[in-house]
Design an enzyme around this catalytic site. Structure first.
Site, short mmCIF file in Angstrom:
data_model
loop_
_atom_site.label_atom_id
_atom_site.label_comp_id
_atom_site.label_asym_id
_atom_site.label_seq_id
_atom_site.Cartn_x
_atom_site.Cartn_y
_atom_site.Cartn_z
N ARG A 157 5.20 -12.40 9.89
CA ARG A 157 5.82 -11.10 9.74
C ARG A 157 7.21 -11.09 10.35
O ARG A 157 7.45 -11.75 11.35
CB ARG A 157 5.03 -10.12 10.60
CG ARG A 157 4.35 -9.05 9.88
CD ARG A 157 3.37 -8.33 10.77
NE ARG A 157 2.31 -7.93 9.89
CZ ARG A 157 2.37 -6.84 9.11
NH1 ARG A 157 3.39 -6.01 9.19
NH2 ARG A 157 1.41 -6.56 8.28
N GLU A 191 0.86 -1.17 0.00
CA GLU A 191 0.00 0.00 0.00
C GLU A 191 0.91 1.23 0.00
O GLU A 191 1.79 1.33 0.86
CB GLU A 191 -0.89 0.00 1.25
CG GLU A 191 -1.88 1.14 1.21
CD GLU A 191 -2.75 1.27 2.46
OE1 GLU A 191 -2.63 0.41 3.37
OE2 GLU A 191 -3.53 2.24 2.52
N LYS A 210 4.57 0.87 9.37
CA LYS A 210 4.68 2.16 8.69
C LYS A 210 4.06 3.28 9.51
O LYS A 210 4.53 4.41 9.48
CB LYS A 210 3.97 2.07 7.32
CG LYS A 210 4.86 1.48 6.24
CD LYS A 210 4.14 1.40 4.92
CE LYS A 210 3.24 0.18 4.87
NZ LYS A 210 2.55 0.00 3.59
P1 ATP Z 1 2.72 -1.98 7.83
O1 ATP Z 1 1.94 -2.42 9.01
O2 ATP Z 1 4.16 -1.82 8.08
O3 ATP Z 1 2.09 -0.80 7.13
P2 ATP Z 1 1.48 -3.58 5.87
O4 ATP Z 1 1.29 -5.05 5.93
O5 ATP Z 1 0.29 -2.72 6.06
O6 ATP Z 1 2.64 -3.20 6.82
P3 ATP Z 1 1.68 -3.34 3.05
O7 ATP Z 1 2.15 -2.18 2.26
O8 ATP Z 1 0.24 -3.67 2.99
O9 ATP Z 1 2.16 -3.14 4.53
O10 ATP Z 1 2.55 -4.63 2.73
C1 ATP Z 1 2.88 -5.14 1.49
C2 ATP Z 1 3.29 -6.56 1.68
O11 ATP Z 1 4.40 -6.66 2.56
C3 ATP Z 1 2.16 -7.36 2.29
O12 ATP Z 1 2.00 -8.54 1.55
C4 ATP Z 1 2.59 -7.62 3.70
O13 ATP Z 1 2.11 -8.84 4.13
C5 ATP Z 1 4.12 -7.60 3.59
N1 ATP Z 1 4.72 -7.15 4.85
C6 ATP Z 1 4.50 -5.99 5.51
N2 ATP Z 1 5.19 -5.94 6.67
C7 ATP Z 1 5.87 -7.10 6.75
C8 ATP Z 1 6.76 -7.68 7.72
N3 ATP Z 1 7.09 -7.03 8.84
N4 ATP Z 1 7.27 -8.91 7.46
C9 ATP Z 1 6.94 -9.57 6.33
N5 ATP Z 1 6.12 -9.09 5.39
C10 ATP Z 1 5.57 -7.88 5.58
MG MG Z 2 -1.17 -1.55 5.70
#
Ligand code: ATP
Ligand code: MG
Length: 554
Positions: A265, A38, A275
């Protein structure tokens, strides 16, 4: 050790590889994955794990991997983030070729699916407020209650949904919900919201829409539209999988629908990873932007001096499992040391200078000492380092009253100056406050490095620079960004995470360094020329990592 394939990717021990292999032996003849960030912030090392996994699997099995921006939420997303994410994925060494997609480009398609669901009596427009909906939802132990609007006619639903789209209702006034099962033990299946009203400008579609699909509705459709075979996501979506499968099926994607697979994760010690938390640090001005070298963002790690190789190596070593765990930051440090060990030139740099004067060395004389650029890699050759009467050494390499086992310089003691001569301390000069400002030594011309001198041995070898030739630079030393706060259970910013040294003196060989170049400063760690603050006249170095670590590879 794990078996390695030719392309450097491990092919064993990863349960996702097992699923993929199983599918390739069964119904599938190709595989297609995606990385779906995202664009609401910069990528971090957790995303790197997902990138390596998704692009890595595609590469390993001769498939494809898309880069898709999951940009269905208009309020938090921005093109600045889109650009940074593209740059980071490329820098990590992965290529989406011509497959760059935006979830927002499927808005029309989601709408069509929603209309189809209404027509089939599988979705309805609901007037419950968010508050009421929460009440109706029930709990883990009690079933939910059906919405009083659940049995609206198809015609009424179609009319209301169209008017939602036209902007007739304010934010929050209505939602479109799936009609599944309010008594389902899985709360995600209790008539989940598919669309909400948000009069907001979207970064790609502008004001074209005022209704936006929910993640759980849009995401499976994005995967299905793109022909994704394996939708790899993190564990928190495990309970959403039945809904994912429901949406894909009800939308009519019945041949080889994407298979959702969850993994744990990545968490790292002494840092925060979400983020939202990283953005808060940026917005509160606690760090120098998303690429502050203390940040676990890809751009921060790059600016700090981490290489793509070291990050990929790290992602390979941590592996993939379903159990959430926090990885020791020391492992990441191990990986960059391991990568730079034979790649980086080793130079002499003084972080805390103490003047050393060789009283019996001729004033104005300069000897060029040949010193190897990396003792572990002869291919990097040698360089010439000017040796003169006035030098700088590290303050901590001298003790007026040495403690036991201090083998460095002290009054009457002899040490080797790296690649040069043995020197013996004869005098200590202090200012009016009693602070040591200079040490005086004599040198023994017989002991020149490379002369084959075997007359006697010394225990300590010090690095040094010529006071007349060294280059003044700034060095920034980092400690972990966050500390555990046992009181709140949360983490707090480490007040000592940055130390700035304004007088870091480096031997003249450093003149050739360009922003982004990496060196080992002998005995002081690995450093990278900062890409943001280095100017034509002044170099700024970031310490990537010190040389020693308490971390042990298991
Ligand atoms: P955040 O909580 O940091 O915003 P998110 O999951 O909302 O993380 P996205 O931009 O939606 O972030 O993530 C893109 C991809 O990266 C998703 O498939 C998510 O599962 C993966 N991802 C995000 N954070 C991690 C992490 N700490 N470890 C492994 N994969 C991750
Ligand atoms: Mg997110």
């Amino acid at each position: 050790m794990e078996e390695k394939k030719e392309n450097g990717l491990s092919n064993t021990g990863n349960f996702i590889h097992m699923y993929v292999q199983e599918d390739l032996e069964g119904k599938l003849n190709k595989i297609h994955t995606r990385f779906p960030p995202e664009p609401n912030g910069y990528l971090h090392i957790g995303h790197a794990k997902s990138i390596c996994l998704n692009f890595g699997i595609a590469k390993l099995y001769g498939g494809k991997c898309n880069l898709r921006f999951d940009d269905t939420n208009p309020t938090k997303e921005d093109t600045e983030y889109v650009e940074s994410i593209k740059e980071d994925v490329k820098w990590l060494g992965f290529d989406w070729e011509d497959r760059l997609y935006f979830a927002s480009s499927y808005f029309e398609k989601y709408y069509e699916v929603a209309v189809k669901l209404i027509q089939e009596g599988k979705a309805f427009v609901c007037d419950l407020t968010a508050e009421e909906m929460k009440e109706y939802r029930g709990t883990l132990n009690t079933p939910g209650k059906e919405s009083p609007y659940r049995n609206r006619s198809v015609e009424e639903n179609l009319d209301l949904f169209e008017r939602m789209k036209k902007g007739e209702f304010p934010d929050g006034a209505k939602t479109l919900r799936a009609k599944i099962d309010m008594a389902s033990p899985n709360i995600n299946m209790r008539d989940p919201v598919l669309y909400r009203i948000a009069h907001a400008t979207h970064h790609t579609t502008g004001d074209a829409w005022c209704i936006y699909p929910m993640y759980d509705f849009a995401h499976p459709l994005e995967d299905a539209i793109e022909g994704i075979t394996h939708s790899i996501c993190t564990m928190e979506f495990e309970d959403h999988r039945p809904l994912y499968d429901w949406v894909v099926k009800e939308a009519g994607f019945t041949t080889n629908p994407p298979r959702q697979i969850e993994f744990a994760r990545l968490g790292l010690t002494n840092t925060v990873m979400s983020k939202r938390k990283l953005r808060a640090l940026v917005e509160e001005g606690l760090v120098d932007g998303w690429d502050d070298p203390r940040m676990p963002t890809i751009s921060g790690l790059r600016r700090r001096g981490f290489t793509p190789e070291s990050i990929r190596d790290f992602c390979e070593r941590i592996g993939v499992s379903k159990a959430n765990s926090v990885v020791d930051s020391g492992l990441l440090e191990y990986c960059i040391r391991d990568d730079l060990k034979t790649k980086a030139k080793v130079v002499m740099a003084i972080l805390h200078p103490l003047k050393l004067v060789i009283t019996n060395y001729p004033e104005g004389q300069i000897e060029l000492m040949d010193i190897e650029n990396n003792p572990e890699n002869p291919e990097l050759g040698t360089r010439q380092v000017p040796f003169t009467k006035n030098l700088y050494i590290e303050q901590e390499d001298f003790m007026e009253e040495p403690v036991k086992k201090f083998f460095r310089l002290a009054p009457g003691k002899e040490v080797r100056l790296k690649g040069a001569y043995f020197v013996t301390c004869t005098d200590v000069i202090k200012d009016e406050n009693g602070n040591i400002i200079e040490v005086h030594c004599t040198y023994d011309p017989e002991t020149k490095s490379g002369s084959g001198f075997t007359g006697r041995k010394v225990k300590g070898t010090l690095h040094w620079v010529s006071a007349d030739h060294c280059i003044q630079t700034t060095a920034r030393l980092y400690d972990y960004m966050m500390l555990d706060n046992p009181e709140s259970g949360d983490m707090i910013m480490n007040p000592n995470s940055l130390e700035v040294i304004e007088d870091c003196y480096i031997e003249p060989a450093i003149e050739e360094a360009k922003p982004g170049d990496k060196y080992q400063f002998m005995r002081n760690g690995y450093f990278c020329v900062d890409t943001k603050d280095t100017t034509e006249n002044h170099m700024v170095f970031n310490r990537i990592v010190s040389l020693k670590s308490s971390f042990k590879l298991k």
